[in-house]
Design a protein around this motif. Structure first.
Motif, PDB file in Angstrom:
ATOM      1  N   TYR A   1       9.997  25.271 -14.014  1.00 38.42           N
ATOM      2  CA  TYR A   1       9.324  26.374 -14.702  1.00 38.42           C
ATOM      3  C   TYR A   1       9.963  26.557 -16.080  1.00 38.42           C
ATOM      4  N   ALA A   2       9.115  26.652 -17.118  1.00 37.17           N
ATOM      5  CA  ALA A   2       9.595  26.760 -18.498  1.00 37.17           C
ATOM      6  C   ALA A   2       8.995  27.997 -19.154  1.00 37.17           C
ATOM      7  N   THR A   3       9.845  28.854 -19.735  1.00 40.47           N
ATOM      8  CA  THR A   3       9.351  30.051 -20.428  1.00 40.47           C
ATOM      9  C   THR A   3       9.029  29.718 -21.873  1.00 40.47           C
ATOM     10  N   ASN A   4       7.863  30.159 -22.325  1.00 41.56           N
ATOM     11  CA  ASN A   4       7.392  29.906 -23.687  1.00 41.56           C
ATOM     12  C   ASN A   4       7.237  31.242 -24.408  1.00 41.56           C
ATOM     13  N   GLY A   5       8.218  31.560 -25.277  1.00 45.34           N
ATOM     14  CA  GLY A   5       8.281  32.885 -25.863  1.00 45.34           C
ATOM     15  C   GLY A   5       7.098  33.277 -26.715  1.00 45.34           C
ATOM     16  N   VAL A   6       6.733  32.450 -27.679  1.00 42.85           N
ATOM     17  CA  VAL A   6       5.694  32.833 -28.644  1.00 42.85           C
ATOM     18  C   VAL A   6       4.306  32.860 -28.008  1.00 42.85           C
ATOM     19  N   SER A   7       4.029  31.931 -27.111  1.00 45.13           N
ATOM     20  CA  SER A   7       2.696  31.919 -26.478  1.00 45.13           C
ATOM     21  C   SER A   7       2.629  32.850 -25.268  1.00 45.13           C
ATOM     22  N   GLY A   8       3.764  33.417 -24.856  1.00 45.40           N
ATOM     23  CA  GLY A   8       3.755  34.420 -23.800  1.00 45.40           C
ATOM     24  C   GLY A   8       3.320  33.890 -22.451  1.00 45.40           C
ATOM     25  N   ASP A   9       3.822  32.704 -22.089  1.00 39.82           N
ATOM     26  CA  ASP A   9       3.426  32.135 -20.803  1.00 39.82           C
ATOM     27  C   ASP A   9       4.551  31.292 -20.220  1.00 39.82           C
ATOM     28  N   VAL A  10       4.328  30.832 -19.002  1.00 42.46           N
ATOM     29  CA  VAL A  10       5.261  29.960 -18.308  1.00 42.46           C
ATOM     30  C   VAL A  10       4.528  28.667 -17.970  1.00 42.46           C
ATOM     31  N   SER A  11       5.111  27.533 -18.329  1.00 43.56           N
ATOM     32  CA  SER A  11       4.542  26.234 -17.970  1.00 43.56           C
ATOM     33  C   SER A  11       5.151  25.775 -16.650  1.00 43.56           C
ATOM     34  N   VAL A  12       4.296  25.235 -15.773  1.00 43.46           N
ATOM     35  CA  VAL A  12       4.737  24.707 -14.484  1.00 43.46           C
ATOM     36  C   VAL A  12       4.650  23.187 -14.547  1.00 43.46           C
ATOM     37  N   ILE A  13       5.782  22.526 -14.307  1.00 42.93           N
ATOM     38  CA  ILE A  13       5.862  21.064 -14.409  1.00 42.93           C
ATOM     39  C   ILE A  13       6.110  20.472 -13.024  1.00 42.93           C
ATOM     40  N   ASP A  14       5.292  19.505 -12.638  1.00 42.07           N
ATOM     41  CA  ASP A  14       5.505  18.768 -11.406  1.00 42.07           C
ATOM     42  C   ASP A  14       6.569  17.698 -11.673  1.00 42.07           C
ATOM     43  N   VAL A  15       7.696  17.779 -10.965  1.00 46.43           N
ATOM     44  CA  VAL A  15       8.834  16.915 -11.265  1.00 46.43           C
ATOM     45  C   VAL A  15       8.560  15.455 -10.910  1.00 46.43           C
ATOM     46  N   GLU A  16       7.852  15.203  -9.831  1.00 43.26           N
ATOM     47  CA  GLU A  16       7.621  13.824  -9.412  1.00 43.26           C
ATOM     48  C   GLU A  16       6.720  13.084 -10.399  1.00 43.26           C
ATOM     49  N   SER A  17       5.628  13.732 -10.809  1.00 44.84           N
ATOM     50  CA  SER A  17       4.686  13.071 -11.724  1.00 44.84           C
ATOM     51  C   SER A  17       5.038  13.281 -13.187  1.00 44.84           C
ATOM     52  N   LEU A  18       5.946  14.222 -13.460  1.00 44.74           N
ATOM     53  CA  LEU A  18       6.289  14.605 -14.836  1.00 44.74           C
ATOM     54  C   LEU A  18       5.045  15.014 -15.615  1.00 44.74           C
ATOM     55  N   LYS A  19       4.264  15.905 -14.991  1.00 47.26           N
ATOM     56  CA  LYS A  19       3.060  16.434 -15.609  1.00 47.26           C
ATOM     57  C   LYS A  19       3.097  17.962 -15.608  1.00 47.26           C
ATOM     58  N   VAL A  20       2.572  18.547 -16.682  1.00 49.78           N
ATOM     59  CA  VAL A  20       2.393  20.003 -16.712  1.00 49.78           C
ATOM     60  C   VAL A  20       1.127  20.325 -15.935  1.00 49.78           C
ATOM     61  N   VAL A  21       1.259  21.127 -14.881  1.00 49.49           N
ATOM     62  CA  VAL A  21       0.128  21.362 -13.988  1.00 49.49           C
ATOM     63  C   VAL A  21      -0.471  22.753 -14.112  1.00 49.49           C
ATOM     64  N   LYS A  22       0.195  23.668 -14.802  1.00 48.26           N
ATOM     65  CA  LYS A  22      -0.308  25.039 -14.862  1.00 48.26           C
ATOM     66  C   LYS A  22       0.375  25.791 -15.992  1.00 48.26           C
ATOM     67  N   SER A  23      -0.366  26.730 -16.588  1.00 45.92           N
ATOM     68  CA  SER A  23       0.196  27.676 -17.538  1.00 45.92           C
ATOM     69  C   SER A  23      -0.099  29.077 -17.023  1.00 45.92           C
ATOM     70  N   ILE A  24       0.927  29.923 -16.943  1.00 46.23           N
ATOM     71  CA  ILE A  24       0.782  31.259 -16.361  1.00 46.23           C
ATOM     72  C   ILE A  24       1.113  32.297 -17.424  1.00 46.23           C
ATOM     73  N   LYS A  25       0.181  33.178 -17.718  1.00 46.37           N
ATOM     74  CA  LYS A  25       0.427  34.248 -18.684  1.00 46.37           C
ATOM     75  C   LYS A  25       1.388  35.269 -18.102  1.00 46.37           C
ATOM     76  N   THR A  26       2.338  35.713 -18.943  1.00 46.27           N
ATOM     77  CA  THR A  26       3.294  36.734 -18.528  1.00 46.27           C
ATOM     78  C   THR A  26       3.259  37.867 -19.541  1.00 46.27           C
ATOM     79  N   GLY A  27       4.398  38.528 -19.758  1.00 44.35           N
ATOM     80  CA  GLY A  27       4.483  39.536 -20.791  1.00 44.35           C
ATOM     81  C   GLY A  27       4.799  38.923 -22.133  1.00 44.35           C
ATOM     82  N   ARG A  28       5.198  39.768 -23.082  1.00 47.68           N
ATOM     83  CA  ARG A  28       5.496  39.290 -24.430  1.00 47.68           C
ATOM     84  C   ARG A  28       6.903  38.687 -24.495  1.00 47.68           C
TER      85      ARG A  28
END
Length: 322
Positions: A286-313
């Protein structure tokens, strides 16, 4: 009957293909003074909780029952009961706590105080300051070795790693790294310390025994200006396979082979990726992205970003509980 059985089998296979994960992800939102709580099964925010001012670093207690939160503008570390989502009490932290690390004994919390150039060590059970250690200018990153012998702090302006002997309660050595070191993490066996340098644009791999830099890793992304590649958060897999590095305004997470030190991949995530954490089974990052206000979810086995989740600011810190 055959049709019904076929439908049932198909449903079971679908269920097996996408298992529901029981993990819970906690994300501190620096500008909102909140904590976003993400359900790992649905990958959605299920609750938003108010916390102290400018929450940044967060970490779980040794028993997983509490979450420690650096409320930087309140000059305190808050202790949240994860069962009730309530703040139980504060811990003394020194000025402007940003990042911290918990000793393997679960009782000592090592806190970097950016404004006062010290590391504050809090005895968690008694809720009192055990001692403080003078370090370099603008202390930032904190890590404790798996055996508890070393606590290390990175100082942004001094460009050093400071080695605190936890028995002597004092700094006994320094390692010079590149400009503005941000984050530090020991390998699972404690033999190496990985340190990111935001302005230097590098990742230093330090031999713990000698406390010397053994390897310097550099990054280059096609189409991204070099000055925007600013390594910050680092997360190592327990099996020693990968080192993941958040590259700040480059908007990528680098995947480094932790044995050969070669960069394998650059994964495009959200804007200004900051901190990282792995799920307990090591299958997701899980990676926090400050400016875009979301969290990226990365599948470790495939090394692919599988989801972006909106959070707070300005999501900052992240901690994953199984």
């Amino acid at each position: 009957m055959t049709t019904a059985r076929s439908l049932l089998l198909a449903a079971l296979l679908i269920g097996c293909a996408v298992p529901a994960l029981a993990e819970t992800v906690y994300v501190s939102n620096e500008k909102d003074n909140t904590l976003s709580i993400i359900d790992g099964a649905t990958l959605t925010v299920t609750e938003t909780v108010k916390v102290g001012r400018r929450p940044r670093g967060i970490t779980l207690s040794a028993d997983g029952k509490h979450l420690y939160i650096c409320a930087s503008d309140d000059d305190t570390v808050q202790v949240m009961d994860l069962a009730t989502r309530k703040i139980l009490h504060d811990l003394p932290s020194g000025e402007d706590p940003e990042l911290f690390a918990l000793h393997p004994d679960g009782k000592q919390l090592f806190i970097a105080n950016e404004e006062s150039n010290v590391v504050t060590v809090v005895d968690v059970p008694s809720r009192k300051v055990a001692y403080q250690v003078d370090v370099g200018v603008e202390p930032e990153g904190m890590a404790v070795s798996p055996d508890g012998k070393w606590a290390v702090n990175t100082s942004e302006t001094t460009n050093m790693v400071h080695w605190i002997d936890t028995e002597k309660r004092s700094v006994v050595d320094h390692t010079l790294v590149d400009a503005r070191p941000r984050y530090a993490q020991f390998s699972k066996d404690g033999s190496r310390l990985w340190v990111s340098a935001e302005i230097g644009g590098t990742l230093s791999v330090i031999d713990t025994a000698s406390r010397k830099v053994a390897q310097t890793i550099r990054f280059k992304i096609k189409g991204v200006p070099q000055d925007r590649i600013q390594p910050v958060g680092v997360k190592l897999t327990d099996d020693g396979r990968y080192a993941f590095v958040a590259l700040g305004p480059a908007n990528h997470v680098a995947v480094v082979d932790a044995q050969t030190f070669a960069v394998k991949e650059y994964l495009l995530v959200g804007r200004r990726v900051w901190q990282l954490d792995l799920s307990p089974d090591q299958k997701r990052l899980y990676a926090t992205n400050g400016v875009s206000g979301d969290v990226s979810v990365i599948d470790v086995e495939s090394l692919k970003v599988v989801k972006s989740i909106k959070t707070g600011r300005y999501p900052w810190g992240v901690a994953v509980k199984g």
